[in-house]
Design a protein around this motif. Structure first.
Motif, PDB file in Angstrom:
ATOM      1  N   GLY A 183       3.287  12.918  47.055  1.00  0.00           N
ATOM      2  CA  GLY A 183       3.245  14.383  46.962  1.00  0.00           C
ATOM      3  C   GLY A 183       2.667  14.899  45.659  1.00  0.00           C
ATOM      4  N   LYS A 184       1.927  14.032  44.952  1.00  0.00           N
ATOM      5  CA  LYS A 184       1.387  14.420  43.636  1.00  0.00           C
ATOM      6  C   LYS A 184       0.464  15.637  43.719  1.00  0.00           C
ATOM      7  N   SER A 185      -0.478  15.600  44.675  1.00  0.00           N
ATOM      8  CA  SER A 185      -1.493  16.669  44.721  1.00  0.00           C
ATOM      9  C   SER A 185      -0.854  18.022  44.985  1.00  0.00           C
ATOM     10  N   ASP A 233      -7.520  16.602  39.405  1.00  0.00           N
ATOM     11  CA  ASP A 233      -7.255  15.581  40.427  1.00  0.00           C
ATOM     12  C   ASP A 233      -8.130  14.372  40.095  1.00  0.00           C
ATOM     13  N   THR A 234      -7.563  13.415  39.354  1.00  0.00           N
ATOM     14  CA  THR A 234      -8.400  12.300  38.885  1.00  0.00           C
ATOM     15  C   THR A 234      -8.732  11.331  40.019  1.00  0.00           C
ATOM     16  N   GLY A 235      -7.883  11.309  41.066  1.00  0.00           N
ATOM     17  CA  GLY A 235      -8.204  10.471  42.234  1.00  0.00           C
ATOM     18  C   GLY A 235      -9.523  10.923  42.852  1.00  0.00           C
ATOM     19  N   ALA A 236      -9.757  12.260  42.857  1.00  0.00           N
ATOM     20  CA  ALA A 236     -11.006  12.794  43.428  1.00  0.00           C
ATOM     21  C   ALA A 236     -12.213  12.278  42.644  1.00  0.00           C
ATOM     22  N   MET A 237     -12.024  12.058  41.337  1.00  0.00           N
ATOM     23  CA  MET A 237     -13.130  11.558  40.507  1.00  0.00           C
ATOM     24  C   MET A 237     -13.458  10.108  40.897  1.00  0.00           C
ATOM     25  N   TYR A 238     -12.406   9.274  41.049  1.00  0.00           N
ATOM     26  CA  TYR A 238     -12.651   7.886  41.463  1.00  0.00           C
ATOM     27  C   TYR A 238     -13.250   7.845  42.866  1.00  0.00           C
ATOM     28  N   ARG A 239     -12.816   8.770  43.714  1.00  0.00           N
ATOM     29  CA  ARG A 239     -13.358   8.828  45.066  1.00  0.00           C
ATOM     30  C   ARG A 239     -14.844   9.216  45.054  1.00  0.00           C
ATOM     31  N   ALA A 240     -15.215  10.176  44.200  1.00  0.00           N
ATOM     32  CA  ALA A 240     -16.615  10.615  44.148  1.00  0.00           C
ATOM     33  C   ALA A 240     -17.513   9.475  43.665  1.00  0.00           C
ATOM     34  N   ILE A 277     -15.430  12.624  50.396  1.00  0.00           N
ATOM     35  CA  ILE A 277     -14.654  11.718  49.528  1.00  0.00           C
ATOM     36  C   ILE A 277     -13.261  11.432  50.098  1.00  0.00           C
ATOM     37  N   ARG A 278     -12.876  12.145  51.162  1.00  0.00           N
ATOM     38  CA  ARG A 278     -11.557  11.915  51.783  1.00  0.00           C
ATOM     39  C   ARG A 278     -11.674  10.983  52.991  1.00  0.00           C
ATOM     40  N   SER A 279     -12.873  10.464  53.284  1.00  0.00           N
ATOM     41  CA  SER A 279     -13.031   9.600  54.459  1.00  0.00           C
ATOM     42  C   SER A 279     -12.260   8.295  54.280  1.00  0.00           C
ATOM     43  N   SER A 300     -12.053   2.674  47.384  1.00  0.00           N
ATOM     44  CA  SER A 300     -11.807   3.262  46.053  1.00  0.00           C
ATOM     45  C   SER A 300     -10.983   2.362  45.125  1.00  0.00           C
ATOM     46  N   GLY A 301     -10.107   1.545  45.712  1.00  0.00           N
ATOM     47  CA  GLY A 301      -9.251   0.678  44.896  1.00  0.00           C
ATOM     48  C   GLY A 301     -10.073  -0.287  44.048  1.00  0.00           C
ATOM     49  N   ALA A 302     -11.102  -0.855  44.659  1.00  0.00           N
ATOM     50  CA  ALA A 302     -11.943  -1.818  43.941  1.00  0.00           C
ATOM     51  C   ALA A 302     -12.746  -1.105  42.843  1.00  0.00           C
ATOM     52  N   ILE A 303     -13.246   0.079  43.158  1.00  0.00           N
ATOM     53  CA  ILE A 303     -14.041   0.824  42.163  1.00  0.00           C
ATOM     54  C   ILE A 303     -13.153   1.254  40.987  1.00  0.00           C
ATOM     55  N   ALA A 304     -11.903   1.620  41.327  1.00  0.00           N
ATOM     56  CA  ALA A 304     -10.975   2.052  40.271  1.00  0.00           C
ATOM     57  C   ALA A 304     -10.526   0.887  39.383  1.00  0.00           C
ATOM     58  N   SER A 305     -10.860  -0.333  39.766  1.00  0.00           N
ATOM     59  CA  SER A 305     -10.519  -1.497  38.934  1.00  0.00           C
ATOM     60  C   SER A 305     -11.677  -1.874  38.007  1.00  0.00           C
ATOM     61  N   VAL A 326     -16.288   1.906  35.063  1.00  0.00           N
ATOM     62  CA  VAL A 326     -15.965   3.171  35.747  1.00  0.00           C
ATOM     63  C   VAL A 326     -14.772   3.836  35.067  1.00  0.00           C
ATOM     64  N   ARG A 327     -13.735   3.054  34.775  1.00  0.00           N
ATOM     65  CA  ARG A 327     -12.535   3.636  34.154  1.00  0.00           C
ATOM     66  C   ARG A 327     -12.863   4.224  32.779  1.00  0.00           C
ATOM     67  N   ARG A 328     -13.656   3.477  31.996  1.00  0.00           N
ATOM     68  CA  ARG A 328     -13.998   3.957  30.649  1.00  0.00           C
ATOM     69  C   ARG A 328     -14.669   5.323  30.750  1.00  0.00           C
ATOM     70  N   GLU A 350      -3.198  14.761  37.523  1.00  0.00           N
ATOM     71  CA  GLU A 350      -2.516  13.813  38.415  1.00  0.00           C
ATOM     72  C   GLU A 350      -3.361  12.583  38.707  1.00  0.00           C
ATOM     73  N   GLY A 351      -2.689  11.436  38.804  1.00  0.00           N
ATOM     74  CA  GLY A 351      -3.406  10.188  39.067  1.00  0.00           C
ATOM     75  C   GLY A 351      -2.496   8.988  39.034  1.00  0.00           C
ATOM     76  N   ARG A 352      -2.957   7.926  38.367  1.00  0.00           N
ATOM     77  CA  ARG A 352      -2.139   6.711  38.259  1.00  0.00           C
ATOM     78  C   ARG A 352      -1.858   6.351  36.799  1.00  0.00           C
ATOM     79  N   ASP A 353      -2.745   6.810  35.889  1.00  0.00           N
ATOM     80  CA  ASP A 353      -2.685   6.374  34.489  1.00  0.00           C
ATOM     81  C   ASP A 353      -2.699   7.547  33.516  1.00  0.00           C
ATOM     82  N   GLN A 354      -2.377   8.738  34.013  1.00  0.00           N
ATOM     83  CA  GLN A 354      -2.518   9.919  33.153  1.00  0.00           C
ATOM     84  C   GLN A 354      -1.505   9.924  32.010  1.00  0.00           C
TER      85      GLN A 354
HETATM   86  O1   DC Z   1      -4.910   9.461  44.519  1.00  0.00           O
HETATM   87  P1   DC Z   1      -6.130   9.052  45.351  1.00  0.00           P
HETATM   88  O2   DC Z   1      -5.732   8.307  46.614  1.00  0.00           O
HETATM   89  O3   DC Z   1      -7.066  10.176  45.652  1.00  0.00           O
HETATM   90  O4   DC Z   1      -6.938   8.004  44.424  1.00  0.00           O
HETATM   91  C1   DC Z   1      -8.124   7.395  44.846  1.00  0.00           C
HETATM   92  C2   DC Z   1      -8.224   6.017  44.227  1.00  0.00           C
HETATM   93  O5   DC Z   1      -8.384   6.072  42.809  1.00  0.00           O
HETATM   94  C3   DC Z   1      -7.027   5.100  44.476  1.00  0.00           C
HETATM   95  O6   DC Z   1      -7.521   3.806  44.783  1.00  0.00           O
HETATM   96  C4   DC Z   1      -6.295   5.061  43.169  1.00  0.00           C
HETATM   97  C5   DC Z   1      -7.385   5.321  42.159  1.00  0.00           C
HETATM   98  N1   DC Z   1      -6.960   6.073  40.981  1.00  0.00           N
HETATM   99  C6   DC Z   1      -6.795   5.413  39.793  1.00  0.00           C
HETATM  100  O7   DC Z   1      -6.938   4.193  39.744  1.00  0.00           O
HETATM  101  N2   DC Z   1      -6.479   6.114  38.665  1.00  0.00           N
HETATM  102  C7   DC Z   1      -6.310   7.438  38.712  1.00  0.00           C
HETATM  103  N3   DC Z   1      -6.004   8.094  37.594  1.00  0.00           N
HETATM  104  C8   DC Z   1      -6.458   8.127  39.927  1.00  0.00           C
HETATM  105  C9   DC Z   1      -6.774   7.424  41.057  1.00  0.00           C
END
Ligand code: DC
Length: 222
Positions: free
Chosen positions: A12-14, A30-37, A82-84, A91-96, A100-102, A120-124
């Motif tokens: 429920g983050k978003s 919405d940082t997830g949207a950035m990784y998705r883009a 980006i929501r497909s 996206s998980g592989a790209i976010a690793s 990309v993260r830098r 909002e995200g995973r590492d904020q």
């Molecule tokens: O929250 P989301 O499902 O839109 O995130 C998309 C992808 O990006 C998901 O694989 C997790 C990753 N992500 C991340 O690694 N770090 C963030 N700050 C945000 C999202």
């Protein structure tokens, strides 16, 4: 002032970030949207996920703009693509990817610099904004999260079983939490909130109360 909301997909983050930001008069990141883009761009250009040099090149020619409710990739509105499911799964592989993260961490800090944001995200709270005013780590029972996700997909006309969603969700959670770079973990000073049995207004009210008390404490430190 920065408020961070991290946690797994479906917690429920978003929705909480949107609502909280509105109440506080902050902007939302919405940082997830950035990784998705970035993922969408990688898929379209058929770049190999582990080819860091090719990813670096792709990032150099990539312009990301985040407007309220809209994501632009080199000027193109990619809010829906980006929501497909394809992007979600890749996206998980790209976010690793370190490159990309830098790049995205730098962009996130630049965007929020000197402004009031709910990010909002995973590492904020752990990596991007370690000095944030208030940090939340939002969790929910995996079955409840899968049901929420199924309801979202039904709205988009897609039929997927809860079992299927649970399976993919476990895989994503495991990967996000286990990766070496910016793993999805609560910051040591984050407030962990379990939204399983809470309504959205209850979650947001709890957050708003904490943020306002921190703001108050900042203004009158004695
Ligand atoms: O929250 P989301 O499902 O839109 O995130 C998309 C992808 O990006 C998901 O694989 C997790 C990753 N992500 C991340 O690694 N770090 C963030 N700050 C945000 C999202």
């Amino acid at each position: 002032m920065i408020v961070t909301i991290d946690g797994p997909a479906g917690a429920g983050k978003s929705s909480a970030a949107q609502e909280l930001a509105q109440r506080l008069g902050f902007q939302v990141l919405d940082t997830g949207a950035m990784y998705r883009a970035v993922t969408l761009a990688v898929l379209r250009k058929h770049v190999a996920v582990h080819d860091e040099t090719a990813l670096e090149r792709l990032l150099q020619n990539l312009r990301l703009e985040l407007n309220p409710g809209q994501v632009l990739l080199n000027g193109e509105d990619v809010t829906l693509p980006i929501r497909s499911e394809e992007v979600t799964l890749a996206s998980g592989a790209i976010a690793s990817s370190p490159v990309v993260r830098r790049r995205l961490v730098h962009l996130q800090r630049t965007l929020a610099n000197g402004k009031n944001y709910v990010c909002e995200g995973r590492d904020q709270g752990t990596i991007v904004f370690p000095d944030a005013l208030c940090k939340f780590f939002l969790v929910a029972d995996p079955v409840e999260r899968a049901h929420r996700r199924q309801r979202q997909l039904v709205k988009r006309g897609l039929t997927v079983t809860v079992e299927q969603i649970l399976h993919e969700q476990e895989e994503r959670d495991r990967r996000d939490a286990a990766r070496d770079l910016a793993p999805m973990v609560p910051a040591a000073d984050a407030v962990v909130l379990d939204s399983t049995k809470m309504t959205l207004p209850q979650v947001v009210e709890t957050m708003e109360r904490m943020v306002r008390s921190r703001i108050q404490a900042q203004r009158s430190p004695c």
